[in-house]
Design a protein around this motif. Structure first.
Motif, PDB file in Angstrom:
ATOM      1  N   PRO A  69      48.983  45.862  32.145  1.00 55.92           N
ATOM      2  CA  PRO A  69      49.206  44.803  33.130  1.00 55.92           C
ATOM      3  C   PRO A  69      50.441  44.663  33.789  1.00 55.92           C
ATOM      4  CG  PRO A  69      47.980  43.963  31.200  1.00 55.92           C
ATOM      5  CD  PRO A  69      48.550  45.302  31.016  1.00 55.92           C
ATOM      6  N   TYR A  70      51.487  45.168  33.180  1.00 53.31           N
ATOM      7  CA  TYR A  70      53.018  45.241  33.734  1.00 53.31           C
ATOM      8  C   TYR A  70      53.005  46.117  34.952  1.00 53.31           C
ATOM      9  CZ  TYR A  70      54.761  42.965  29.543  1.00 53.31           C
ATOM     10  OH  TYR A  70      54.954  41.939  28.441  1.00 53.31           O
ATOM     11  N   GLN A  71      52.123  47.260  34.987  1.00 51.61           N
ATOM     12  CA  GLN A  71      52.247  48.094  36.096  1.00 51.61           C
ATOM     13  C   GLN A  71      51.316  47.603  37.431  1.00 51.61           C
ATOM     14  OE1 GLN A  71      51.257  51.523  33.186  1.00 51.61           O
ATOM     15  NE2 GLN A  71      52.822  52.499  34.435  1.00 51.61           N
ATOM     16  N   ILE A  72      50.731  46.562  37.324  1.00 47.36           N
ATOM     17  CA  ILE A  72      50.072  45.990  38.529  1.00 47.36           C
ATOM     18  C   ILE A  72      50.559  45.054  39.000  1.00 47.36           C
ATOM     19  CG2 ILE A  72      47.635  45.174  38.946  1.00 47.36           C
ATOM     20  CD1 ILE A  72      46.680  46.681  36.711  1.00 47.36           C
ATOM     21  N   LEU A  73      50.786  45.054  40.541  1.00 45.71           N
ATOM     22  CA  LEU A  73      51.188  44.116  41.573  1.00 45.71           C
ATOM     23  C   LEU A  73      50.116  43.801  42.594  1.00 45.71           C
ATOM     24  CD1 LEU A  73      53.453  42.336  43.047  1.00 45.71           C
ATOM     25  CD2 LEU A  73      54.170  44.517  44.253  1.00 45.71           C
ATOM     26  N   ALA A  74      49.641  42.557  42.533  1.00 48.12           N
ATOM     27  CA  ALA A  74      48.579  42.076  43.427  1.00 48.12           C
ATOM     28  C   ALA A  74      49.331  41.106  44.242  1.00 48.12           C
ATOM     29  CB  ALA A  74      47.404  41.417  42.477  1.00 48.12           C
ATOM     30  N   ILE A  75      49.170  41.358  45.557  1.00 49.07           N
ATOM     31  CA  ILE A  75      49.870  40.447  46.847  1.00 49.07           C
ATOM     32  C   ILE A  75      48.954  39.982  47.364  1.00 49.07           C
ATOM     33  CG2 ILE A  75      51.500  40.390  48.306  1.00 49.07           C
ATOM     34  CD1 ILE A  75      53.113  40.724  46.075  1.00 49.07           C
ATOM     35  N   THR A  76      49.205  38.676  48.018  1.00 51.09           N
ATOM     36  CA  THR A  76      48.253  37.902  48.926  1.00 51.09           C
ATOM     37  C   THR A  76      49.177  37.213  49.857  1.00 51.09           C
ATOM     38  OG1 THR A  76      46.126  36.622  49.103  1.00 51.09           O
ATOM     39  CG2 THR A  76      47.476  36.028  47.383  1.00 51.09           C
ATOM     40  N   PHE A  77      48.298  36.406  50.455  1.00 52.20           N
ATOM     41  CA  PHE A  77      49.458  35.714  51.628  1.00 52.20           C
ATOM     42  C   PHE A  77      49.638  34.086  51.248  1.00 52.20           C
ATOM     43  CE2 PHE A  77      48.050  39.011  54.141  1.00 52.20           C
ATOM     44  CZ  PHE A  77      48.946  39.738  54.741  1.00 52.20           C
ATOM     45  N   THR A  78      48.693  33.515  50.840  1.00 51.17           N
ATOM     46  CA  THR A  78      48.894  31.965  50.144  1.00 51.17           C
ATOM     47  C   THR A  78      48.879  31.787  48.930  1.00 51.17           C
ATOM     48  OG1 THR A  78      46.723  31.533  50.460  1.00 51.17           O
ATOM     49  CG2 THR A  78      47.753  31.471  52.581  1.00 51.17           C
ATOM     50  N   ASN A  79      49.739  30.528  48.527  1.00 49.24           N
ATOM     51  CA  ASN A  79      49.574  30.281  47.081  1.00 49.24           C
ATOM     52  C   ASN A  79      48.303  29.731  46.647  1.00 49.24           C
ATOM     53  OD1 ASN A  79      52.362  30.298  46.671  1.00 49.24           O
ATOM     54  ND2 ASN A  79      52.825  28.356  47.639  1.00 49.24           N
ATOM     55  N   LYS A  80      47.569  29.404  47.382  1.00 54.18           N
ATOM     56  CA  LYS A  80      46.007  28.991  47.106  1.00 54.18           C
ATOM     57  C   LYS A  80      45.402  30.561  46.869  1.00 54.18           C
ATOM     58  CE  LYS A  80      41.864  26.782  48.700  1.00 54.18           C
ATOM     59  NZ  LYS A  80      40.985  26.181  49.887  1.00 54.18           N
ATOM     60  N   ALA A  81      45.525  31.229  47.486  1.00 53.17           N
ATOM     61  CA  ALA A  81      44.859  32.657  47.541  1.00 53.17           C
ATOM     62  C   ALA A  81      45.352  33.348  45.986  1.00 53.17           C
ATOM     63  CB  ALA A  81      44.932  33.579  48.440  1.00 53.17           C
ATOM     64  N   ALA A  82      46.616  33.118  45.816  1.00 51.41           N
ATOM     65  CA  ALA A  82      47.174  33.758  44.686  1.00 51.41           C
ATOM     66  C   ALA A  82      46.593  33.153  43.340  1.00 51.41           C
ATOM     67  CB  ALA A  82      48.745  33.819  44.657  1.00 51.41           C
ATOM     68  N   ALA A  83      46.705  31.836  43.534  1.00 52.38           N
ATOM     69  CA  ALA A  83      46.015  30.924  42.204  1.00 52.38           C
ATOM     70  C   ALA A  83      44.652  31.254  41.969  1.00 52.38           C
ATOM     71  CB  ALA A  83      46.274  29.496  42.429  1.00 52.38           C
ATOM     72  N   GLU A  84      43.785  31.499  43.033  1.00 50.12           N
ATOM     73  CA  GLU A  84      42.461  31.797  42.818  1.00 50.12           C
ATOM     74  C   GLU A  84      42.307  33.286  42.337  1.00 50.12           C
ATOM     75  OE1 GLU A  84      38.329  32.790  45.702  1.00 50.12           O
ATOM     76  OE2 GLU A  84      40.083  31.727  46.590  1.00 50.12           O
ATOM     77  N   MET A  85      43.112  34.207  42.661  1.00 46.69           N
ATOM     78  CA  MET A  85      42.802  35.662  42.387  1.00 46.69           C
ATOM     79  C   MET A  85      43.581  35.657  40.763  1.00 46.69           C
ATOM     80  SD  MET A  85      44.641  39.064  43.504  1.00 46.69           S
ATOM     81  CE  MET A  85      44.264  38.875  45.441  1.00 46.69           C
ATOM     82  N   ARG A  86      44.373  34.802  40.447  1.00 49.38           N
ATOM     83  CA  ARG A  86      44.868  34.905  39.149  1.00 49.38           C
ATOM     84  C   ARG A  86      43.937  34.494  38.134  1.00 49.38           C
ATOM     85  NH1 ARG A  86      49.056  31.982  40.006  1.00 49.38           N
ATOM     86  NH2 ARG A  86      50.327  33.547  40.671  1.00 49.38           N
ATOM     87  N   GLU A  87      43.263  33.499  38.518  1.00 47.35           N
ATOM     88  CA  GLU A  87      41.906  32.662  37.638  1.00 47.35           C
ATOM     89  C   GLU A  87      40.964  33.650  37.616  1.00 47.35           C
ATOM     90  OE1 GLU A  87      41.063  29.020  39.620  1.00 47.35           O
ATOM     91  OE2 GLU A  87      42.851  28.033  39.406  1.00 47.35           O
ATOM     92  N   ARG A  88      40.576  34.339  38.658  1.00 49.38           N
ATOM     93  CA  ARG A  88      39.462  35.265  38.304  1.00 49.38           C
ATOM     94  C   ARG A  88      39.932  36.619  37.731  1.00 49.38           C
ATOM     95  NH1 ARG A  88      36.496  36.218  44.141  1.00 49.38           N
ATOM     96  NH2 ARG A  88      36.810  34.278  45.125  1.00 49.38           N
ATOM     97  N   VAL A  89      41.236  37.036  37.763  1.00 50.30           N
ATOM     98  CA  VAL A  89      41.497  38.159  36.774  1.00 50.30           C
ATOM     99  C   VAL A  89      41.526  37.498  35.447  1.00 50.30           C
ATOM    100  CG1 VAL A  89      43.580  39.602  36.253  1.00 50.30           C
ATOM    101  CG2 VAL A  89      42.914  39.334  38.690  1.00 50.30           C
ATOM    102  N   GLU A  90      42.076  36.380  34.999  1.00 52.15           N
ATOM    103  CA  GLU A  90      42.096  35.865  33.851  1.00 52.15           C
ATOM    104  C   GLU A  90      40.696  35.738  33.528  1.00 52.15           C
ATOM    105  OE1 GLU A  90      44.109  31.852  33.072  1.00 52.15           O
ATOM    106  OE2 GLU A  90      45.867  32.754  34.059  1.00 52.15           O
ATOM    107  N   ALA A  91      39.580  35.587  34.109  1.00 49.22           N
ATOM    108  CA  ALA A  91      38.175  35.399  33.651  1.00 49.22           C
ATOM    109  C   ALA A  91      37.593  36.892  33.235  1.00 49.22           C
ATOM    110  CB  ALA A  91      37.300  34.697  34.666  1.00 49.22           C
ATOM    111  N   LEU A  92      38.227  37.608  33.915  1.00 46.54           N
ATOM    112  CA  LEU A  92      37.714  39.172  33.579  1.00 46.54           C
ATOM    113  C   LEU A  92      38.450  39.713  32.469  1.00 46.54           C
ATOM    114  CD1 LEU A  92      37.369  40.264  37.403  1.00 46.54           C
ATOM    115  CD2 LEU A  92      35.583  39.846  35.782  1.00 46.54           C
ATOM    116  N   VAL A  93      39.759  39.578  32.439  1.00 44.82           N
ATOM    117  CA  VAL A  93      40.569  40.622  31.277  1.00 44.82           C
ATOM    118  C   VAL A  93      41.298  39.420  30.228  1.00 44.82           C
ATOM    119  CG1 VAL A  93      41.073  42.217  33.183  1.00 44.82           C
ATOM    120  CG2 VAL A  93      42.736  40.474  32.778  1.00 44.82           C
TER     121      VAL A  93
END
Length: 202
Positions: free
Chosen positions: A51-75
């Motif tokens: 996970p230290y080698q992965i950088l996921a970038i998006t445009f808004t704080n809301k989108a970043a929070a949603e992406m983080r939540e979805r990744v947490e649910a998967l991994v």
């Protein structure tokens, strides 16, 4: 994780893409975040990528929070918390805080929002006896912002600016504005990306 049962053909191909860049063109509601989060999960769970080698970038704080939540649910939360899932500006702040010396900053630098920047530019213009009704702080701030987004420094602009009234005002104000930011140990919002680009490039 059986991605073939979760994603359609195109999404599956994108999520399991091999080495090298991949550009995905997709409209609203077509599953872009779904593909990205499942790709992250695929890389971690199937390919053994840290996970230290992965950088996921998006445009808004809301989108970043949603992406983080979805990744947490998967991994799982542990792996997701170690990843960089953020906006461009948040990632840049994190890099600049970690590498402040290389970026020519002090560790305690502050960040000016657009109102702070405009107030400082107004002070700069007034101290130079500029007619702020003709050359408004908002106009000058917008021009300086455009220059920073093009990675043009005040020195470069001073040497190449057209010889018209607004350009002369902007060149002079840009120089003084940058000097006052440095004295205040501050960056403005545009600096976050511009300074990070220079840090990585130089």
């Amino acid at each position: 994780m059986e991605l073939k049962n979760i994603l359609n053909k195109e999404q599956y191909e994108a999520a399991t893409h091999g080495e090298g860049p991949l550009l995905i063109l997709a409209g609203a509601g077509s599953g872009k975040t779904r593909v990205l989060t499942h790709r992250i999960a695929y890389l971690i769970l199937e390919k053994g990528i840290s996970p230290y080698q992965i950088l996921a970038i998006t445009f808004t704080n809301k989108a970043a929070a949603e992406m983080r939540e979805r990744v947490e649910a998967l991994v799982g939360g542990g792996a997701a918390r170690r990843m960089w899932v953020s906006t461009f500006h948040s990632a840049c702040v994190r890099l600049l805080r970690a590498e402040y010396r290389a970026a020519g900053l002090r560790s305690t630098f502050s960040i000016y929002d657009s109102q702070d920047s405009q107030r400082l530019i107004q002070m700069v213009l007034k101290s130079a006896d500029v007619d702020i009704k003709r050359f408004t702080p908002k106009l000058v701030a917008a021009r300086i912002s455009d220059l920073k987004n093009e990675l043009v420094t005040w020195q470069e602009y001073r040497d190449t600016a057209p010889n018209d009234p607004i350009s002369r005002v902007v060149a002079s104000a840009y120089e003084e504005y940058e000097k006052r930011l440095a004295q205040a140990n501050a960056l403005d919002f545009d600096d976050l990306i511009a300074r990070t680009v220079r840090l990585l490039r130089d």
